[in-house]
Design an enzyme around this catalytic site. Structure first.
Site, mmCIF file in Angstrom:
data_model
loop_
_atom_site.group_PDB
_atom_site.id
_atom_site.type_symbol
_atom_site.label_atom_id
_atom_site.label_comp_id
_atom_site.label_asym_id
_atom_site.label_seq_id
_atom_site.Cartn_x
_atom_site.Cartn_y
_atom_site.Cartn_z
ATOM 1 N N PRO A 4 -1.835 -12.330 10.108
ATOM 2 C CA PRO A 4 -2.140 -12.468 11.593
ATOM 3 C C PRO A 4 -2.191 -10.736 11.972
ATOM 4 O O PRO A 4 -1.470 -10.016 11.323
ATOM 5 C CB PRO A 4 -0.663 -12.748 12.238
ATOM 6 C CG PRO A 4 -0.087 -13.627 11.287
ATOM 7 C CD PRO A 4 -0.387 -13.025 9.757
ATOM 8 N N ASP A 5 -3.221 -10.565 12.926
ATOM 9 C CA ASP A 5 -3.680 -9.345 13.332
ATOM 10 C C ASP A 5 -2.858 -8.785 14.410
ATOM 11 O O ASP A 5 -2.869 -9.442 15.661
ATOM 12 C CB ASP A 5 -5.278 -9.278 13.521
ATOM 13 C CG ASP A 5 -5.607 -7.866 13.785
ATOM 14 O OD1 ASP A 5 -4.656 -7.036 14.279
ATOM 15 O OD2 ASP A 5 -6.869 -7.640 13.589
ATOM 16 N N ILE A 6 -1.730 -7.984 14.127
ATOM 17 C CA ILE A 6 -0.735 -7.743 15.029
ATOM 18 C C ILE A 6 -1.320 -6.755 16.196
ATOM 19 O O ILE A 6 -1.132 -7.213 17.498
ATOM 20 C CB ILE A 6 0.460 -6.947 14.532
ATOM 21 C CG1 ILE A 6 1.178 -7.637 13.173
ATOM 22 C CG2 ILE A 6 1.517 -6.452 15.459
ATOM 23 C CD1 ILE A 6 2.144 -6.820 12.553
ATOM 24 N N PHE B 105 -4.272 3.161 14.975
ATOM 25 C CA PHE B 105 -4.657 4.039 13.761
ATOM 26 C C PHE B 105 -5.744 3.159 13.081
ATOM 27 O O PHE B 105 -5.715 2.199 12.755
ATOM 28 C CB PHE B 105 -3.484 4.554 12.899
ATOM 29 C CG PHE B 105 -2.870 5.658 13.362
ATOM 30 C CD1 PHE B 105 -2.155 5.719 14.413
ATOM 31 C CD2 PHE B 105 -3.126 6.716 12.578
ATOM 32 C CE1 PHE B 105 -1.439 6.752 14.892
ATOM 33 C CE2 PHE B 105 -2.449 7.963 13.131
ATOM 34 C CZ PHE B 105 -1.688 7.865 14.015
ATOM 35 N N LYS C 67 -13.110 -1.234 15.891
ATOM 36 C CA LYS C 67 -11.703 -1.476 16.179
ATOM 37 C C LYS C 67 -11.145 -1.177 17.485
ATOM 38 O O LYS C 67 -10.384 -2.073 18.147
ATOM 39 C CB LYS C 67 -10.944 -0.849 15.167
ATOM 40 C CG LYS C 67 -9.347 -1.297 15.149
ATOM 41 C CD LYS C 67 -8.603 -0.857 13.909
ATOM 42 C CE LYS C 67 -7.053 -1.036 13.692
ATOM 43 N NZ LYS C 67 -6.367 -0.468 12.601
ATOM 44 N N LYS D 263 -10.039 -4.770 19.608
ATOM 45 C CA LYS D 263 -8.663 -4.864 19.658
ATOM 46 C C LYS D 263 -8.140 -4.574 20.808
ATOM 47 O O LYS D 263 -6.883 -4.619 21.152
ATOM 48 C CB LYS D 263 -8.033 -4.325 18.568
ATOM 49 C CG LYS D 263 -8.755 -4.803 17.065
ATOM 50 C CD LYS D 263 -7.663 -4.554 15.997
ATOM 51 C CE LYS D 263 -8.474 -5.188 14.938
ATOM 52 N NZ LYS D 263 -7.532 -5.070 13.165
ATOM 53 N N LYS E 204 11.995 -15.999 -9.435
ATOM 54 C CA LYS E 204 10.888 -15.271 -10.042
ATOM 55 C C LYS E 204 10.045 -16.088 -11.086
ATOM 56 O O LYS E 204 10.446 -17.012 -11.896
ATOM 57 C CB LYS E 204 11.457 -14.146 -10.909
ATOM 58 C CG LYS E 204 10.855 -13.255 -11.691
ATOM 59 C CD LYS E 204 11.341 -12.308 -12.667
ATOM 60 C CE LYS E 204 10.385 -11.514 -13.236
ATOM 61 N NZ LYS E 204 10.577 -10.799 -14.224
ATOM 62 N N ASN F 129 0.769 -1.198 -0.050
ATOM 63 C CA ASN F 129 -0.002 -0.082 0.041
ATOM 64 C C ASN F 129 0.758 1.188 -0.089
ATOM 65 O O ASN F 129 2.025 1.311 0.075
ATOM 66 C CB ASN F 129 -1.045 -0.029 1.194
ATOM 67 C CG ASN F 129 0.103 0.116 2.723
ATOM 68 O OD1 ASN F 129 0.501 0.976 2.925
ATOM 69 N ND2 ASN F 129 -0.259 -1.017 3.164
HETATM 70 MG MG LIG Z 1 -5.141 -2.870 8.904
#
Ligand SMILES: [Mg+2]
Ligand SMILES: Cc1cc2nc3c(=O)[nH]c(=O)nc-3n(C[C@H](O)[C@H](O)[C@H](O)COP(=O)(O)O)c2cc1C
Ligand SMILES: CC(C)(COP(=O)(O)O)[C@@H](O)C(=O)NCCC(=O)NCCS
Length: 403
Positions: free
Chosen positions: A311-313, A330, A344, A348, A295, A213
């Site tokens: 995995p959701d840190i 954030f 969230k 979390k 490659k 991203n």
């Molecule tokens: Mg995210």
């Protein structure tokens, strides 16, 4: 942040003086009121006319100091006027004078006659900088909480040598000045360990193709800068980012990672020791199910890419959090920023979250500016109008400390 702020710049006799013209110019263009004091040495390197023209104001020298025409002594007036004083470049000679409380010119008298924070940007040859007596003077001065530092860095010097003693770049001095103007020199995170994640991650399909991203890491670096300038011991875990962005944050521990899995390893290891953790990284949510070590030829690329979730840190940190620790996330969103951010925050187990619109012009991902809403688990909220990422970082720390 800089509009109408009163910044006094002391220029001493080093070759790096030429670069301070760029600092003065960029501060003046952003509306700061800039005054400069030049030592006799500084005048050998840059003419007062250049400095005066860039300041849009007379450049003060020792001739002014001894003028009988001032109603009040000039060093008193200038010292009272300044919100912050920076000495850039600072010579070994002026450092020695400051370390011993000497006052034999306009600049050193103004230092003693003022109480504002002072930012020092040393610049000198490596052997000069590493000289025992110079290091003793520097360590001595750094114990005085009035003094803040930027640099010196390592790199090419005017004698063609590569080593310590290079003056911090003008943009780095400017960023630290902005922090000092924000905090007034307060070190209200002294003794705290602050852990920050920044930038995006890369999830590779093969050695040259990845999902990522456009996160620049600027928000995380601004948080690191703000925390460092408040006296915290800062660790920054960052994905691939432009290394020039990192150059203003001296003396922090930085850990470079590429993938979300590497970021997870680093964050889980560092988290137990952190007092405050801010997850500003844009960690991938998905990755290719497999990654080829070679490659892939074009003909072997899949028509549709099998993906798996990452995995959701932040959720893992939330699960491991002790009551003395503060964990901030954030939430970058388009459209309604509040509902997903509040969800969230709860899901979390965060202490606070920054709801961050990324569909507004000139703020958010990649920009130098940001805006949003701070949301605390207590229900407290604060809206932040568009501002620099550094200003948002300072507002976040002030708000967190007030909760
Ligand atoms: Mg995210
Ligand atoms: C060409 C030249 C370059 C110099 N560069 C530096 C420098 O980068 N850092 C430094 O500490 N002194 C440097 N000096 C020495 C200072 O100019 C000298 O110590 C002077 O007394 C400093 O006075 P001030 O601190 O009042 O400005 C340089 C001198 C010369 C002639
Ligand atoms: C002189 C300079 C500002 C040059 O910077 P530049 O490479 O960006 O032009 C930089 O090398 C520096 O900060 N040097 C430290 C002071 C110095 O070199 N003094 C003279 C040593 S012989």
């Amino acid at each position: 942040m800089l509009q109408n702020r009163r910044i006094l710049i002391g220029i001493t006799g080093g070759i790096a003086a030429y670069k301070v013209c760029e600092l003065i110019s960029s501060l003046a263009k952003e509306g700061a009121l800039v005054r400069a004091i030049m030592t006799e040495g500084a005048k050998q390197f840059i003419p007062p006319l250049t400095v005066a023209t860039l300041c849009r104001h007379h450049a003060y020298t020792d001739q002014d100091f001894w003028q009988p025409t001032h109603a009040r002594p000039l060093h008193i007036d200038l010292g009272e006027w300044a919100e912050v004083l920076t000495i850039a470049p600072m010579t070994a000679n002026t450092l020695a004078k400051l370390a011993h409380g000497m006052a034999d010119n306009l600049l050193t008298n103004t230092v003693l006659a003022s109480t504002c924070p002072i930012l020092l940007a040393p610049a000198m040859n490596t052997d000069m900088w590493q000289q025992r007596v110079v290091q003793q003077n520097w360590q001595h001065l750094m114990q005085d909480r009035r003094y803040h530092r930027v640099g010196p860095g390592t790199g090419i010097l005017a004698c063609d040598r590569v080593g310590d003693g290079r003056m911090a770049e003008p943009h780095e001095i400017k960023a630290t000045l902005e922090s000092l103007l924000y905090t007034g020199g307060k070190r209200n995170l002294a003794g705290k360990r602050v852990l920050i994640s920044a930038g995006g991650t890369r999830e590779y399909l093969d050695p040259v193709r990845f999902i990522s991203n456009p996160s620049s890491g600027k928000m995380g670096i601004a948080l690191a800068q703000a925390a460092m300038d408040r006296g915290a011991a800062v660790t920054l875990v960052h994905g691939p980012i432009d290394s020039r962005l990192m150059s203003s944050v001296y003396g922090i521990q930085s850990i470079s990672v590429t993938s979300a899995a590497q970021m997870q390893d680093a964050m889980l290891k560092l988290f137990p020791a952190a007092d405050i953790t801010v997850m500003a990284a844009a960690v991938a949510d998905i990755r290719p199910r497999s990654c080829s070590l070679e490659k892939l030829p074009k003909s072997a690329l899949p028509e549709s890419l099998p993906l798996e979730s990452v995995p959701d840190i932040v959720a893992q940190l939330g699960d491991r959090k002790h009551s003395h620790q503060i964990l901030v996330g954030f939430a970058a969103q388009t459209g309604d920023i509040m509902t997903p951010a509040l969800d969230k925050l709860k899901r979390k187990k965060l202490d606070a979250i920054v709801a961050n619109p990324i569909d507004q012009p000139d703020t958010g991902i990649g920009s130098d500016r940001n805006q949003g809403i701070f949301l605390h688990k207590s229900g407290n909220q604060k809206s932040i109008l568009p501002c620099t990422k550094l200003a948002l970082a300072h507002q976040l720390f002030d708000w967190l400390l007030a909760q």
